[in-house]
Motif scaffolding. Structure first.
Motif, PDB file in Angstrom:
ATOM      1  N   THR A   5       0.810  -1.226   0.000  1.00 15.27           N
ATOM      2  CA  THR A   5       0.000   0.000   0.000  1.00 15.27           C
ATOM      3  C   THR A   5       0.842   1.273   0.000  1.00 15.27           C
ATOM      4  O   THR A   5       0.544   2.221  -0.723  1.00 15.27           O
ATOM      5  CB  THR A   5      -0.935   0.024   1.235  1.00 15.27           C
ATOM      6  OG1 THR A   5      -1.667  -1.198   1.273  1.00 15.27           O
ATOM      7  CG2 THR A   5      -1.910   1.191   1.163  1.00 15.27           C
ATOM      8  N   TYR A   6       1.882   1.285   0.835  1.00 16.68           N
ATOM      9  CA  TYR A   6       2.611   2.543   1.036  1.00 16.68           C
ATOM     10  C   TYR A   6       4.008   2.595   0.422  1.00 16.68           C
ATOM     11  O   TYR A   6       4.472   3.665   0.028  1.00 16.68           O
ATOM     12  CB  TYR A   6       2.741   2.837   2.541  1.00 16.68           C
ATOM     13  CG  TYR A   6       1.416   2.967   3.238  1.00 16.68           C
ATOM     14  CD1 TYR A   6       0.593   4.075   3.021  1.00 16.68           C
ATOM     15  CD2 TYR A   6       0.966   1.977   4.103  1.00 16.68           C
ATOM     16  CE1 TYR A   6      -0.635   4.193   3.656  1.00 16.68           C
ATOM     17  CE2 TYR A   6      -0.259   2.080   4.747  1.00 16.68           C
ATOM     18  CZ  TYR A   6      -1.060   3.190   4.519  1.00 16.68           C
ATOM     19  OH  TYR A   6      -2.271   3.295   5.144  1.00 16.68           O
ATOM     20  N   LEU A   7       4.688   1.460   0.389  1.00 16.32           N
ATOM     21  CA  LEU A   7       6.105   1.515   0.018  1.00 16.32           C
ATOM     22  C   LEU A   7       6.406   1.093  -1.415  1.00 16.32           C
ATOM     23  O   LEU A   7       7.317   1.633  -2.035  1.00 16.32           O
ATOM     24  CB  LEU A   7       6.930   0.658   0.997  1.00 16.32           C
ATOM     25  CG  LEU A   7       6.886   1.115   2.463  1.00 16.32           C
ATOM     26  CD1 LEU A   7       7.604   0.116   3.355  1.00 16.32           C
ATOM     27  CD2 LEU A   7       7.500   2.506   2.631  1.00 16.32           C
ATOM     28  N   SER A   8       5.633   0.136  -1.936  1.00 15.36           N
ATOM     29  CA  SER A   8       5.972  -0.376  -3.275  1.00 15.36           C
ATOM     30  C   SER A   8       5.968   0.685  -4.379  1.00 15.36           C
ATOM     31  O   SER A   8       6.768   0.595  -5.312  1.00 15.36           O
ATOM     32  CB  SER A   8       5.067  -1.553  -3.655  1.00 15.36           C
ATOM     33  OG  SER A   8       3.724  -1.165  -3.641  1.00 15.36           O
ATOM     34  N   PRO A   9       5.105   1.720  -4.304  1.00 11.93           N
ATOM     35  CA  PRO A   9       5.168   2.738  -5.371  1.00 11.93           C
ATOM     36  C   PRO A   9       6.520   3.452  -5.448  1.00 11.93           C
ATOM     37  O   PRO A   9       6.861   4.035  -6.470  1.00 11.93           O
ATOM     38  CB  PRO A   9       4.065   3.733  -4.980  1.00 11.93           C
ATOM     39  CG  PRO A   9       3.138   2.964  -4.101  1.00 11.93           C
ATOM     40  CD  PRO A   9       4.000   2.000  -3.363  1.00 11.93           C
ATOM     41  N   PHE A  10       7.276   3.398  -4.352  1.00 15.87           N
ATOM     42  CA  PHE A  10       8.551   4.138  -4.314  1.00 15.87           C
ATOM     43  C   PHE A  10       9.771   3.219  -4.293  1.00 15.87           C
ATOM     44  O   PHE A  10      10.873   3.661  -4.008  1.00 15.87           O
ATOM     45  CB  PHE A  10       8.597   5.028  -3.061  1.00 15.87           C
ATOM     46  CG  PHE A  10       7.386   5.883  -2.883  1.00 15.87           C
ATOM     47  CD1 PHE A  10       7.188   7.015  -3.665  1.00 15.87           C
ATOM     48  CD2 PHE A  10       6.420   5.550  -1.938  1.00 15.87           C
ATOM     49  CE1 PHE A  10       6.059   7.800  -3.502  1.00 15.87           C
ATOM     50  CE2 PHE A  10       5.287   6.330  -1.769  1.00 15.87           C
ATOM     51  CZ  PHE A  10       5.104   7.462  -2.560  1.00 15.87           C
ATOM     52  N   GLN A  11       9.561   1.943  -4.572  1.00 21.48           N
ATOM     53  CA  GLN A  11      10.651   0.995  -4.347  1.00 21.48           C
ATOM     54  C   GLN A  11      11.856   1.172  -5.265  1.00 21.48           C
ATOM     55  O   GLN A  11      12.896   0.582  -5.025  1.00 21.48           O
ATOM     56  CB  GLN A  11      10.132  -0.445  -4.413  1.00 21.48           C
ATOM     57  CG  GLN A  11       9.549  -0.872  -3.072  1.00 21.48           C
ATOM     58  CD  GLN A  11       9.242  -2.350  -3.023  1.00 21.48           C
ATOM     59  OE1 GLN A  11       8.909  -2.950  -4.027  1.00 21.48           O
ATOM     60  NE2 GLN A  11       9.343  -2.945  -1.851  1.00 21.48           N
ATOM     61  N   HIS A  12      11.696   1.980  -6.304  1.00 22.72           N
ATOM     62  CA  HIS A  12      12.864   2.206  -7.157  1.00 22.72           C
ATOM     63  C   HIS A  12      13.774   3.273  -6.546  1.00 22.72           C
ATOM     64  O   HIS A  12      14.858   3.526  -7.038  1.00 22.72           O
ATOM     65  CB  HIS A  12      12.427   2.623  -8.571  1.00 22.72           C
ATOM     66  CG  HIS A  12      11.567   3.850  -8.598  1.00 22.72           C
ATOM     67  ND1 HIS A  12      10.245   3.822  -8.220  1.00 22.72           N
ATOM     68  CD2 HIS A  12      11.841   5.143  -8.936  1.00 22.72           C
ATOM     69  CE1 HIS A  12       9.735   5.049  -8.333  1.00 22.72           C
ATOM     70  NE2 HIS A  12      10.686   5.871  -8.758  1.00 22.72           N
ATOM     71  N   HIS A  13      13.320   3.896  -5.469  1.00 19.72           N
ATOM     72  CA  HIS A  13      14.149   4.898  -4.800  1.00 19.72           C
ATOM     73  C   HIS A  13      15.057   4.217  -3.773  1.00 19.72           C
ATOM     74  O   HIS A  13      14.583   3.456  -2.930  1.00 19.72           O
ATOM     75  CB  HIS A  13      13.282   5.944  -4.089  1.00 19.72           C
ATOM     76  CG  HIS A  13      12.490   6.804  -5.031  1.00 19.72           C
ATOM     77  ND1 HIS A  13      13.082   7.687  -5.903  1.00 19.72           N
ATOM     78  CD2 HIS A  13      11.156   6.913  -5.238  1.00 19.72           C
ATOM     79  CE1 HIS A  13      12.146   8.305  -6.609  1.00 19.72           C
ATOM     80  NE2 HIS A  13      10.967   7.846  -6.231  1.00 19.72           N
ATOM     81  N   GLN A  14      16.319   4.535  -3.839  1.00 20.77           N
ATOM     82  CA  GLN A  14      17.296   3.932  -2.931  1.00 20.77           C
ATOM     83  C   GLN A  14      16.939   4.185  -1.466  1.00 20.77           C
ATOM     84  O   GLN A  14      17.067   3.310  -0.613  1.00 20.77           O
ATOM     85  CB  GLN A  14      18.699   4.488  -3.243  1.00 20.77           C
ATOM     86  CG  GLN A  14      19.828   3.845  -2.443  1.00 20.77           C
ATOM     87  CD  GLN A  14      19.966   2.347  -2.697  1.00 20.77           C
ATOM     88  OE1 GLN A  14      19.601   1.856  -3.759  1.00 20.77           O
ATOM     89  NE2 GLN A  14      20.468   1.621  -1.716  1.00 20.77           N
TER      90      GLN A  14
END
Length: 235
Positions: free
Chosen positions: A52-61
């Motif tokens: 819900t919260y983290l996967s959208p940003f997982q390409h960010h180190q």
């Protein structure tokens, strides 16, 4: 950084779930299949948080690093509370060992390779067989100090002791949550061993005041680990 409040909130929720380990009954004689309720809750919570919260940003180190930090802190807390569970029957120990396997599944969404967490992951793997081991085996463990903190090993042996030897938080008239907070604030092995020593000294006084002929067999083993620990940190 923008993620800090979210990560702190996730961390608080993880801690609250892990604390419920102490509401479960590990003293049953019959073995129960599968993982414990708190572990199932942890698995579903981590899965939900990541998707819900983290996967959208997982390409960010920075997000990947935050997830690793969460996984690492979760393992640290988990091992602490595993060592504080009391009372435990032999089948309860088996259930804890199973939970120690299941936590790897629970944390997989946060960290694909838990081995990347380094020391705390090696500690999880090393501590797992020690949960079932006889107290003397724990005292003789070659990993004491270098990987397994003496304080963690010692803390886990309170569950082997009689009621007259209260757990560290009981000895200090604290809740287990307060002890956990204290351990967060006192990382030094010396301070932790001193706290545990306080509980052991109290037991010694109880035995003497009751004119008992001897100490419980686990007591000298615990004192041995305490002395090893104090010697280890003084070297």
């Amino acid at each position: 950084q923008i993620l800090a409040p979210l990560v702190a909130s996730i961390q608080d929720s993880i801690e609250a779930i892990i604390l419920t380990i102490h509401q479960e009954d590990f003293n049953k004689e019959e073995s129960s299949q599968g993982s414990s309720l708190y572990m199932r809750e942890l698995q579903s919570f981590v899965q939900r948080v990541v998707s819900t919260y983290l996967s959208p940003f997982q390409h960010h180190q920075i997000v990947l690093e935050s997830q690793q930090e969460l996984a690492s802190q979760c393992l640290e807390l988990f091992l602490r509370h595993v060592s504080l569970v009391r009372p435990i029957s032999p089948s309860g120990r088996l259930r804890l060992v199973n939970d120690m396997k299941q936590i790897e599944v629970a944390l997989a969404p946060l960290c694909k390779q838990l081995s990347e967490l380094g020391r705390v992951y090696r500690l999880l793997r090393s501590f797992r067989p020690l949960v079932e081991a006889e107290p003397q085996h724990l005292a003789d463990c070659e990993l004491l100090g270098d990987l397994v903190p003496h304080s963690l090993a010692l803390m886990s042996l309170f569950s082997r002791a009689p009621p007259e030897l209260p757990s560290p938080h009981q000895s200090a008239n604290w809740s287990v949550a307060r002890l956990s907070k204290w351990l967060d604030q006192h990382k030094s092995e010396k301070e932790r061993l001193e706290l545990l020593n306080g509980a052991l000294q109290k037991y010694q006084q109880i035995v003497r005041s009751q004119n008992k002929a001897s100490f419980h067999p686990v007591y000298p083993v615990m004192m041995s680990i305490l002395e090893q620990g104090l010697q280890y940190i003084s070297n």
